[in-house]
Design an enzyme around this catalytic site. Structure first.
Site, PDB file in Angstrom:
ATOM      1  CB  SER A 266     132.669-127.737  68.440  1.00 31.20           C
ATOM      2  OG  SER A 266     134.043-127.471  68.456  1.00 31.20           O
TER       3      SER A 266
ATOM      4  CG  ASP B 189     137.368-126.065  70.081  1.00 29.34           C
ATOM      5  OD1 ASP B 189     137.529-126.440  71.257  1.00 29.34           O
ATOM      6  OD2 ASP B 189     137.303-126.851  69.120  1.00 29.34           O
TER       7      ASP B 189
ATOM      8  CG  ASP C 230     134.019-129.249  71.905  1.00 28.33           C
ATOM      9  OD1 ASP C 230     134.782-128.477  71.296  1.00 28.33           O
ATOM     10  OD2 ASP C 230     133.729-130.381  71.488  1.00 28.33           O
TER      11      ASP C 230
ATOM     12  CG  ASP D 264     137.248-130.992  70.340  1.00 31.13           C
ATOM     13  OD1 ASP D 264     137.304-129.755  70.188  1.00 31.13           O
ATOM     14  OD2 ASP D 264     136.724-131.744  69.505  1.00 31.13           O
TER      15      ASP D 264
END
Length: 463
Positions: free
Chosen positions: A103, A248, A250, A252
Site C-alpha cells: 500500500s 494510494d 493499492d 483501497d
C-alpha cells in the site's frame, strides 16, 4: 524456530530482506494452503494478484508456488489493486484470495492482504495467527497432487460491477482530475474511461501520475499526508475541474478534492456516501466508526436511514455490516465498505457515487455540499500523541470529564458527549500513540478550545 515479524495484527507487512523475501512468501503460500486444507480435503482455489511494486511479481510467484505445493489451485489475475482480489474472490466463488501489496509503506517494504471465501477478512483471530505458526514451524504435510496455475483477466467484469453503482443516464457532464500516484489504479481508470465512452457517460478524465511505475517517481502515493496532495490540488485548479481524486498504491482508499483544489476530510465523505445510498434504498442501515460521528448520524437520520456505530477497523466494520445487513459502512480514514462488494472496501466506488450525487443537484458544487456539513459539525481531524502509558492516560481523561458528560461510550476507546461538543480518545493497536478527535455543533471556536484543553491535559498526564 524463527519468529516471522512480517505478520501484523491484520495483515502481512515487512521490510524486504530482513522480514520478507521470496522464501518467506513461499512458506506463507504453503501455510495458507495447509490452513485451508485443514478444514476439509476438497479441491481448493485461491486468487492471487499484486500491486506495481518492483518486488510484487516475484513475491506473488513464490506465494503461488507455495500454494500449489500445498495442493491449492491458483488463479493469477495479474497486476491488481487490493479490491480486485476482493472482487475476484467473491465473484468467482473461490476459497480465498491474496493481494501482494505494501500500500503506502516505504519503497523497501512489501506485504500481503489475505481473505477467505466470500472475501471474508483473515486477521489475527480469524486465521492469521494459525498461518503464522505454520509458516514459522516450516514443516509442511506431504501433498500427493499439486495444484494447477492459470492466468485470468477479470478487468471487464470488475468494471461492469463498478458501473452498476451508478445510473449512466443520470450523470451530468463533469471534469475530473484523477491522480493514480503511479500505483495500480491506472489500468482501472483506463478501462473505466473506455466504458464511459461506450455508455455515453459525460465524464472527462484528466490523468495525473497515471503510468503504473514501481519506482514511484513522484513519491510513495499516500494522500492522507498533506505533502502528497499538491499535484492533485494544482491540477484541479489548472484544469478547472469539478472534483479531484487521488489514490494510494493499492487504491483501497480514495481521497477527494473539491473544485477549488481543497482536500476533503474523509469524515464528511462518509455522510455523502450514506446520503447517496439512502436515495437508492430508503431505511437502509449505515455503519460508521465512533471517532467522529455527529455529521454521519445527522445525515443518515434525515435521509431515512438507520445509523449503527462500530469499533474502528476493517475487520470490525465488515463483521458488523454482515450482522446488520448494512448497505454501506464508512470510516473517517477513507475506507469505505459496500454490501454488494462482498462487504469489502473499495476506492473506486466512492467517487463514482459522488459524481452521481453531484449530478442530481447540478447547481450545488462539491465545496458547497461539504462547507454546509463543516459549518454544522466542525471537526479537529485526528491528532496523535506519542505517550508512555496510553491506557492509564485514557483512564485519567475519562475521570476528568465523565461527571459533566451527557453520554459515554466505550465501543472504541472512550467517547464522551457534552452540550455542543464531543470527543473520542483511543489508543493505537500497533504504536505507543493516543489518537484524539474532537467535534462540535456549529461552533469552531468551542471545538478549537476543547482541542487545546485536551492537548494540555494529555501532555500533563504523560509523565
Amino acid at each position: 524456530m524463527k519468529e516471522l515479524t512480517c505478520f501484523k495484527a491484520y495483515d502481512i507487512r515487512g521490510q524486504l530482506g530482513s522480514e520478507l523475501d521470496n522464501e518467506i512468501a513461499y512458506r506463507i503460500g504453503r501455510s495458507y494452503g495447509q490452513f485451508l486444507k485443514s478444514e476439509n480435503d476438497a479441491d481448493k482455489t485461491v486468487v492471487v494478484g499484486g500491486d506495481v511494486r518492483l518486488t510484487s511479481e516475484a513475491l506473488k510467484q513464490a506465494l503461488a508456488n507455495g500454494l500449489m505445493d500445498a495442493g491449492i489451485n491458483v488463479i493469477d489475475i495479474g497486476v491488481t489493486g487490493t479490491e480486485e482480489i476482493y472482487f475476484a474472490t467473491f465473484y468467482l466463488g473461490v476459497d480465498g484470495g491474496i493481494e501482494v501489496t505494501a500500500s503506502h509503506n516505504p519503497m523497501d517494504y512489501n506485504g500481503m492482504k489475505l481473505v477467505r471465501e466470500g472475501s471474508k477478512p483473515i486477521s489475527g483471530d480469524t486465521g492469521l495467527r494459525e498461518i503464522q505458526a505454520l509458516a514459522e514451524k516450516n514443516e509442511f504435510m506431504d501433498v500427493e497432487v499439486k495444484g494447477n496455475y492459470k492466468k485470468v483477466s477479470l478487468l471487464p467484469e470488475y468494471v461492469d460491477h463498478l458501473i452498476s453503482y451508478i445510473t449512466p443516464a443520470k450523470i451530468k457532464p463533469m471534469k475530473l482530475v484523477i491522480n493514480s500516484g503511479n500505483g495500480a489504479a491506472g489500468h482501472v481508470i483506463d478501462e473505466l474511461e473506455k466504458r464511459f465512452i461506450e455508455l455515453s457517460i459525460p465524464l472527462e478524465i484528466i490523468k495525473v501520475h497515471h503510468e503504473e511505475d514501481g519506482n514511484f517517481p513522484n513519491g510513495i502515493p499516500n494522500p492522507l499526508l498533506p505533502e502528497c496532495r499538491a499535484d492533485t490540488a494544482n491540477a484541479v485548479k489548472e484544469h478547472k475541474a469539478d472534483m479531484g481524486i487521488a489514490f494510494d498504491g493499492d487504491f483501497d482508499r480514495c481521497f477527494l478534492f473539491d473544485e477549488n483544489g481543497d482536500f476533503i476530510e474523509g469524515y464528511y465523505i462518509v455522510g455523502l456516501l450514506a446520503e447517496a445510498f439512502l436515495q437508492k434504498e430508503q431505511g437502509a442501515k449505515i455503519i460508521h466508526d465512533p471517532r467522529l460521528s455527529w455529521n454521519t448520524i445527522d445525515v443518515v437520520t434525515k435521509s431515512g436511514g438507520v445509523p449503527v456505530m462500530s469499533k474502528t477497523g476493517h475487520a470490525f466494520i465488515k463483521e458488523r455490516m454482515r450482522k446488520e445487513d448494512a448497505i454501506y459502512g464508512g470510516e473517517m480514514s477513507a475506507h469505505h465498505y459496500f454490501r454488494d462488494f462482498g462487504y469489502c472496501d473499495s476506492g473506486m466506488i466512492p467517487w463514482l457515487l459522488i459524481t452521481e450525487l453531484l449530478s442530481l443537484a447540478p447547481d450545488i458544487s462539491l465545496s458547497k455540499l461539504i462547507s454546509a456539513k463543516r459549518f454544522l459539525f466542525p471537526c479537529s481531524g485526528e491528532i496523535n500523541f506519542k505517550v508512555k502509558q496510553a491506557k492509564l492516560i485514557m483512564e485519567q481523561v475519562y475521570l476528568h470529564y465523565y461527571e459533566n458528560s451527557i453520554h459515554f461510550s466505550a465501543i472504541d476507546g472512550i467517547s464522551l458527549e457534552f452540550e455542543g461538543w464531543r470527543f473520542n480518545l483511543r489508543d493505537s493497536n500497533t504504536e505507543p500513540l493516543l489518537r484524539l478527535n474532537v467535534e462540535s455543533k456549529q461552533n469552531i471556536a468551542l471545538m478549537n478550545d476543547k482541542v487545546e484543553e485536551l492537548t494540555k491535559l494529555i501532555k500533563k498526564l504523560d509523565i
